[in-house]
Design a protein around this motif. Structure first.
Motif, short mmCIF file in Angstrom:
data_model
loop_
_atom_site.label_atom_id
_atom_site.label_comp_id
_atom_site.label_asym_id
_atom_site.label_seq_id
_atom_site.Cartn_x
_atom_site.Cartn_y
_atom_site.Cartn_z
N GLY A 136 51.50 -9.60 100.68
CA GLY A 136 52.33 -8.78 101.58
C GLY A 136 51.66 -8.44 102.90
O GLY A 136 52.31 -7.88 103.79
N ASP A 137 50.39 -8.75 103.07
CA ASP A 137 49.74 -8.56 104.37
C ASP A 137 50.27 -9.62 105.34
O ASP A 137 50.84 -10.63 104.92
CB ASP A 137 48.22 -8.72 104.26
CG ASP A 137 47.56 -7.46 103.73
OD1 ASP A 137 48.17 -6.38 103.83
OD2 ASP A 137 46.42 -7.56 103.23
N GLU A 157 49.76 -15.21 99.42
CA GLU A 157 51.07 -14.55 99.51
C GLU A 157 51.23 -13.63 100.72
O GLU A 157 51.67 -12.49 100.58
CB GLU A 157 51.35 -13.81 98.20
CG GLU A 157 51.27 -14.74 96.99
CD GLU A 157 51.41 -14.02 95.68
OE1 GLU A 157 52.52 -13.95 95.18
OE2 GLU A 157 50.38 -13.51 95.17
N PRO A 158 50.87 -14.12 101.90
CA PRO A 158 51.04 -13.28 103.08
C PRO A 158 52.43 -13.43 103.70
O PRO A 158 53.19 -14.31 103.31
CB PRO A 158 50.01 -13.88 104.05
CG PRO A 158 50.05 -15.35 103.74
CD PRO A 158 50.30 -15.44 102.24
N ASN A 159 52.72 -12.58 104.67
CA ASN A 159 53.81 -12.83 105.60
C ASN A 159 53.17 -13.37 106.87
O ASN A 159 51.96 -13.17 107.10
CB ASN A 159 54.55 -11.53 105.90
CG ASN A 159 55.17 -10.96 104.64
OD1 ASN A 159 55.91 -11.64 103.95
ND2 ASN A 159 54.82 -9.74 104.31
N TYR A 160 53.98 -14.02 107.68
CA TYR A 160 53.46 -14.52 108.96
C TYR A 160 54.23 -13.88 110.11
O TYR A 160 55.42 -13.63 110.00
CB TYR A 160 53.63 -16.04 109.06
CG TYR A 160 52.80 -16.79 108.04
CD1 TYR A 160 51.42 -16.88 108.20
CD2 TYR A 160 53.39 -17.37 106.93
CE1 TYR A 160 50.64 -17.55 107.27
CE2 TYR A 160 52.62 -18.04 105.99
CZ TYR A 160 51.25 -18.12 106.16
OH TYR A 160 50.48 -18.77 105.22
N ALA A 178 54.77 -5.76 110.36
CA ALA A 178 53.98 -6.06 109.16
C ALA A 178 54.27 -5.06 108.05
O ALA A 178 54.42 -5.44 106.88
CB ALA A 178 52.49 -6.05 109.49
N ALA A 179 54.40 -3.78 108.41
CA ALA A 179 54.66 -2.75 107.40
C ALA A 179 56.04 -2.98 106.78
O ALA A 179 56.21 -2.90 105.56
CB ALA A 179 54.57 -1.36 108.03
N ALA A 180 57.01 -3.32 107.63
CA ALA A 180 58.38 -3.51 107.13
C ALA A 180 58.46 -4.75 106.23
O ALA A 180 59.18 -4.76 105.23
CB ALA A 180 59.35 -3.66 108.30
N ALA A 181 57.68 -5.80 106.56
CA ALA A 181 57.75 -7.05 105.79
C ALA A 181 56.95 -6.98 104.50
O ALA A 181 57.12 -7.80 103.60
CB ALA A 181 57.24 -8.21 106.64
N GLY A 185 55.07 0.03 99.92
CA GLY A 185 53.72 0.38 100.39
C GLY A 185 53.41 -0.25 101.74
O GLY A 185 52.51 0.19 102.44
N GLY A 186 54.15 -1.30 102.12
CA GLY A 186 53.95 -1.92 103.43
C GLY A 186 52.74 -2.81 103.47
O GLY A 186 51.80 -2.68 102.69
#
Ligand SMILES: Cc1ncc(COP(=O)(O)O)c(C=O)c1O
Length: 424
Positions: A136-137, A157-160, A178-181, A185-186
């Motif tokens: 989620g980072d 497993e990140p977001n981009y 980033a927090a929303a994606a 917990g963000g």
């Protein structure tokens, strides 16, 4: 046996399809997908296809004799025990010392303790994904970016989010996205990944001002910068631009204060098959990477590191001069052929080095369909650009590599490609 296990074993016994592996795999395995492009490229290795697809060095340019002599010397001299024995995870010390001098020539003052040898720079990308990304980072990457970096990071497993050094997105905008994606917990932005010189896939180089903007943004966000320098030595014209790490040292006063992690490679200059690359960074980062390497593969092959050290110390600059002259002539041939054969509405990058030219077709074009057509009718291969975009955009782009084709093949191949583009 539990009821669930009984049910599963009954199912596999009756279906005859073996185990249901995916339900055993960790969630991260879902993000490990065979790239359509890599699968496709396997089919292109046919003698009658003119291929601009693979982004690999020309094997005719490998210093094979020098490697033969270096390997013989490593295996026959006093060093032969060490060459075949286990060794330290940091890497072969003489090679790290050689790299200290090389990094100094790029404006990076460091010691051997700031360097760890990796099995290619690809391993460094995997380790850095592992070191920084919790699920989620967010990782900031170019749109497009190196496909192998996305593959390495995906496992964690990140977001981009899009790294736009010249755009006007504020640090707080990146942070909020980033927090929303990141789910419950963000998630946090953890690093910006940039290929600053002759990037794969675009061939483009970041100007010093753009590099400084990336460092500014990284400072504001308090994140790391991963500098992928795989092609940095392959400059054919224009002035050298200092590495992000050198600029970071300039502003912070020394490597121990920097946030940039430099990933270097001998793959594009000496030989990719030996799998030798390096990371240069502040000691706390190197110490963690060393622990990761201990856990992953103990160390990179000592014999290969010795051979790279010998060949590099005896003639790195001469080897560079040789390959640069060849690749530069091929780049020029491809640029000239594109001007001659591409129709109106098609544009392309004019790289100062590296191995790639990036072509943008009119908006409605589809690179993947064009590849199918091109293979069928003209026997020319390239990589459709979409795979290099973390958001799946870029369907109207293509990556062409000029590293492995002769000038005559380049002229013929681009002429044929021009016919496909006109017809498409
Ligand atoms: C931009 C970039 N980074 C890293 C790599 C990995 O190279 P290696 O692991 O051989 O050093 C490649 C290989 O093509 C690349 O294009």
């Amino acid at each position: 046996m539990s009821t669930l296990a009984q049910a599963a074993s009954a199912k596999s016994a009756t279906s005859g399809h073996g185990l249901d592996w995916p339900h055993l795999f960790a969630t991260r395995a879902e993000r490990m997908k065979a790239s359509e492009i890599r699968e496709l490229l396997k089919l292109l290795d046919q003698p009658d296809v003119i291929s601009f697809a693979g982004g690999i060095p020309d094997p005719a340019l490998f210093p094979a004799e020098a490697f033969g002599a270096a390997l013989t010397s490593a295996l026959t001299g006093d060093s032969r025990g060490a060459a075949l024995q286990y060794s330290v995870s940091e890497g072969y010390k003489p090679l790290r010392d050689w790299l200290v001098t090389r990094m100094a020539s790029l404006g990076v003052a460091c010691t051997a303790d700031n360097i760890m040898i990796t099995s290619g720079s690809q391993q460094a990308l995997d380790y850095l994904g592992k070191l920084f990304l919790s699920k989620g980072d967010t990782a900031l990457v170019g749109w497009p970016t190196y496909l192998g970096a996305l593959q390495a990071f995906n496992a964690y497993e990140p977001n981009y989010d899009r790294l736009t050094p010249l755009g006007n997105r504020s640090a707080s905008d990146y942070r909020e996205t980033a927090a929303a994606a990141g789910g419950p917990g963000g998630g946090r932005v953890k690093f910006a990944y940039a290929s600053a010189d002759f990037a794969n896939p675009t061939g483009e180089t970041l100007a010093e001002s753009a590099r400084k903007k990336i460092l500014d943004l990284a400072e504001e966000l308090d994140i790391a910068v991963i500098e992928d320098a795989a092609y940095q030595s392959l400059r054919y014209d224009g002035d050298e631009v200092p590495p992000l790490l050198a600029l970071d040292i300039e502003r912070t006063g020394g490597i121990e204060n920097t946030r940039t992690i430099y990933c270097g490679s001998f793959s594009k200059t000496l030989a990719p098959g030996l799998r030798v690359g390096w990371v240069c960074a502040a000691k706390p980062v190197i110490s963690k990477l060393v622990l990761m390497k201990q856990a992953a593969d103990l160390h990179s092959a000592t014999l290969n590191q010795m051979a790279i050290h010998k060949v590099a110390s005896d003639g790195f600059d001469a080897q560079l001069a040789k390959i640069k002259a060849t690749y530069m002539a091929r780049r020029d041939a491809m640029l000239a052929a594109l001007s001659r054969h591409m129709p109106e509405g098609v544009s392309w990058t004019k790289p100062d080095g590296g191995m790639f030219i990036w072509v943008t077709l009119p908006e409605a074009a589809d690179g993947a369909a064009l590849l199918a057509e091109s293979l069928k009718t003209e026997r020319v291969a390239f990589v459709p650009g979409k795979a290099f975009f973390a958001d799946g955009s870029g369907a109207n782009t293509l990556r062409l590599s000029f590293s492995c084709a002769s000038e005559a093949m380049i002229e013929e191949g681009i002429k044929r490609l021009g016919r496909v583009v006109r017809g498409g």
